[in-house]
Design a protein around this motif. Structure first.
Motif, PDB file in Angstrom:
ATOM      1  N   ILE A 118      66.816 -15.067  -2.924  1.00 54.73           N
ATOM      2  CA  ILE A 118      67.123 -14.201  -1.774  1.00 54.73           C
ATOM      3  C   ILE A 118      68.243 -13.231  -2.141  1.00 54.73           C
ATOM      4  N   LYS A 119      69.294 -13.747  -2.755  1.00 61.07           N
ATOM      5  CA  LYS A 119      70.439 -12.906  -3.118  1.00 61.07           C
ATOM      6  C   LYS A 119      70.046 -11.759  -4.037  1.00 61.07           C
ATOM      7  N   GLU A 120      69.063 -11.983  -4.908  1.00 63.54           N
ATOM      8  CA  GLU A 120      68.601 -10.920  -5.814  1.00 63.54           C
ATOM      9  C   GLU A 120      68.051  -9.725  -5.041  1.00 63.54           C
ATOM     10  N   ARG A 121      67.597  -9.954  -3.811  1.00 64.46           N
ATOM     11  CA  ARG A 121      66.954  -8.898  -3.032  1.00 64.46           C
ATOM     12  C   ARG A 121      67.867  -8.298  -1.961  1.00 64.46           C
ATOM     13  N   LEU A 122      69.087  -8.799  -1.841  1.00 58.56           N
ATOM     14  CA  LEU A 122      70.008  -8.298  -0.819  1.00 58.56           C
ATOM     15  C   LEU A 122      70.837  -7.130  -1.342  1.00 58.56           C
ATOM     16  N   LYS A 123      71.206  -6.224  -0.426  1.00 57.53           N
ATOM     17  CA  LYS A 123      72.088  -5.114  -0.807  1.00 57.53           C
ATOM     18  C   LYS A 123      73.506  -5.617  -1.059  1.00 57.53           C
ATOM     19  N   ASP A 124      73.901  -6.659  -0.312  1.00 52.45           N
ATOM     20  CA  ASP A 124      75.223  -7.265  -0.484  1.00 52.45           C
ATOM     21  C   ASP A 124      75.041  -8.775  -0.670  1.00 52.45           C
ATOM     22  N   PRO A 125      74.759  -9.227  -1.890  1.00 52.85           N
ATOM     23  CA  PRO A 125      74.485 -10.650  -2.134  1.00 52.85           C
ATOM     24  C   PRO A 125      75.629 -11.572  -1.713  1.00 52.85           C
ATOM     25  N   ASP A 126      76.864 -11.082  -1.770  1.00 53.29           N
ATOM     26  CA  ASP A 126      78.002 -11.923  -1.390  1.00 53.29           C
ATOM     27  C   ASP A 126      78.039 -12.218   0.103  1.00 53.29           C
ATOM     28  N   SER A 127      77.270 -11.473   0.902  1.00 54.67           N
ATOM     29  CA  SER A 127      77.267 -11.684   2.350  1.00 54.67           C
ATOM     30  C   SER A 127      76.297 -12.788   2.775  1.00 54.67           C
ATOM     31  N   ARG A 185      71.778 -15.596   7.095  1.00 56.21           N
ATOM     32  CA  ARG A 185      72.431 -14.392   7.614  1.00 56.21           C
ATOM     33  C   ARG A 185      72.892 -13.569   6.423  1.00 56.21           C
ATOM     34  N   ALA A 186      72.815 -12.250   6.572  1.00 60.63           N
ATOM     35  CA  ALA A 186      73.313 -11.352   5.527  1.00 60.63           C
ATOM     36  C   ALA A 186      73.579  -9.988   6.143  1.00 60.63           C
ATOM     37  N   LYS A 187      74.449  -9.221   5.483  1.00 57.30           N
ATOM     38  CA  LYS A 187      74.781  -7.878   5.967  1.00 57.30           C
ATOM     39  C   LYS A 187      73.599  -6.943   5.804  1.00 57.30           C
ATOM     40  N   ASN A 188      73.443  -6.058   6.805  1.00 56.12           N
ATOM     41  CA  ASN A 188      72.443  -5.002   6.687  1.00 56.12           C
ATOM     42  C   ASN A 188      73.114  -3.736   6.165  1.00 56.12           C
ATOM     43  N   SER A 189      72.385  -2.644   6.118  1.00 53.62           N
ATOM     44  CA  SER A 189      72.902  -1.381   5.569  1.00 53.62           C
ATOM     45  C   SER A 189      74.067  -0.809   6.366  1.00 53.62           C
ATOM     46  N   PHE A 190      74.173  -1.203   7.642  1.00 53.18           N
ATOM     47  CA  PHE A 190      75.237  -0.676   8.498  1.00 53.18           C
ATOM     48  C   PHE A 190      76.468  -1.577   8.533  1.00 53.18           C
ATOM     49  N   GLY A 191      76.442  -2.680   7.780  1.00 49.35           N
ATOM     50  CA  GLY A 191      77.581  -3.587   7.728  1.00 49.35           C
ATOM     51  C   GLY A 191      77.518  -4.707   8.748  1.00 49.35           C
ATOM     52  N   GLY A 192      76.529  -4.679   9.633  1.00 54.05           N
ATOM     53  CA  GLY A 192      76.351  -5.765  10.596  1.00 54.05           C
ATOM     54  C   GLY A 192      75.551  -6.893   9.969  1.00 54.05           C
ATOM     55  N   GLN A 223      64.532 -14.605   7.733  1.00 52.39           N
ATOM     56  CA  GLN A 223      63.854 -15.773   7.181  1.00 52.39           C
ATOM     57  C   GLN A 223      63.101 -15.373   5.919  1.00 52.39           C
ATOM     58  N   ALA A 224      63.089 -16.280   4.970  1.00 61.99           N
ATOM     59  CA  ALA A 224      62.303 -16.108   3.747  1.00 61.99           C
ATOM     60  C   ALA A 224      61.386 -17.313   3.629  1.00 61.99           C
ATOM     61  N   ILE A 261      59.771 -12.116   3.076  1.00 63.44           N
ATOM     62  CA  ILE A 261      61.136 -12.059   3.617  1.00 63.44           C
ATOM     63  C   ILE A 261      61.058 -11.193   4.856  1.00 63.44           C
ATOM     64  N   GLU A 262      61.500 -11.722   5.982  1.00 67.80           N
ATOM     65  CA  GLU A 262      61.452 -10.979   7.244  1.00 67.80           C
ATOM     66  C   GLU A 262      62.856 -10.717   7.744  1.00 67.80           C
TER      67      GLU A 262
END
Length: 118
Positions: free
Chosen positions: A57-66, A90-97, A102-103, A117-118
């Motif tokens: 999942i982290k490989e596909r996130l814009k901010d893996p640390d979130s 939970r993870a940050k979206n492009s707007f920081g929220g 779910q994956a 991944i939804e």
């Protein structure tokens, strides 16, 4: 060197031997646990599946640390020897929220694959 110094050195030597013995015993237990995990189908070790899923999942996130794990549910698959895992996180979206997403993964004896991944 007095009698007190000799006793102190002897106690330190015994303590070092005990610590080294415990380290060797601990390594043997770790090796046994690793062998047990490797001999089982992957889907039987949910902790390992959770760790692999997190990495994927982290490989596909814009901010893996979130990334924040919420829960993981296991379902039976229609295929023999396969399980389905749904990871909620939970993870940050492009707007920081933060968004809850779910994956879905399929897992057989040896591999874990992302379905969606939804």
């Amino acid at each position: 060197m007095g009698k007190g110094s000799f006793g102190c050195l002897m106690a330190i030597g015994v303590a070092i031997i005990v610590v080294l013995s415990m380290a060797v015993i601990g390594q043997e237990i770790s090796n046994r646990e690793a062998e047990e995990i490797a001999s089982k189908p992957l889907y039987e070790s949910t902790e390992y599946v959770q760790t692999l899923a997190e990495d994927m999942i982290k490989e596909r996130l814009k901010d893996p640390d979130s990334y924040q794990f919420v829960e993981m549910n296991e379902m039976l698959s229609s295929s023999e020897g396969e399980r389905i895992f749904v990871v909620t996180y939970r993870a940050k979206n492009s707007f920081g929220g933060y968004n809850i997403s779910q994956a879905t993964f399929t897992c057989d004896k040896d591999n874990l694959h992302i379905v969606s991944i939804e």
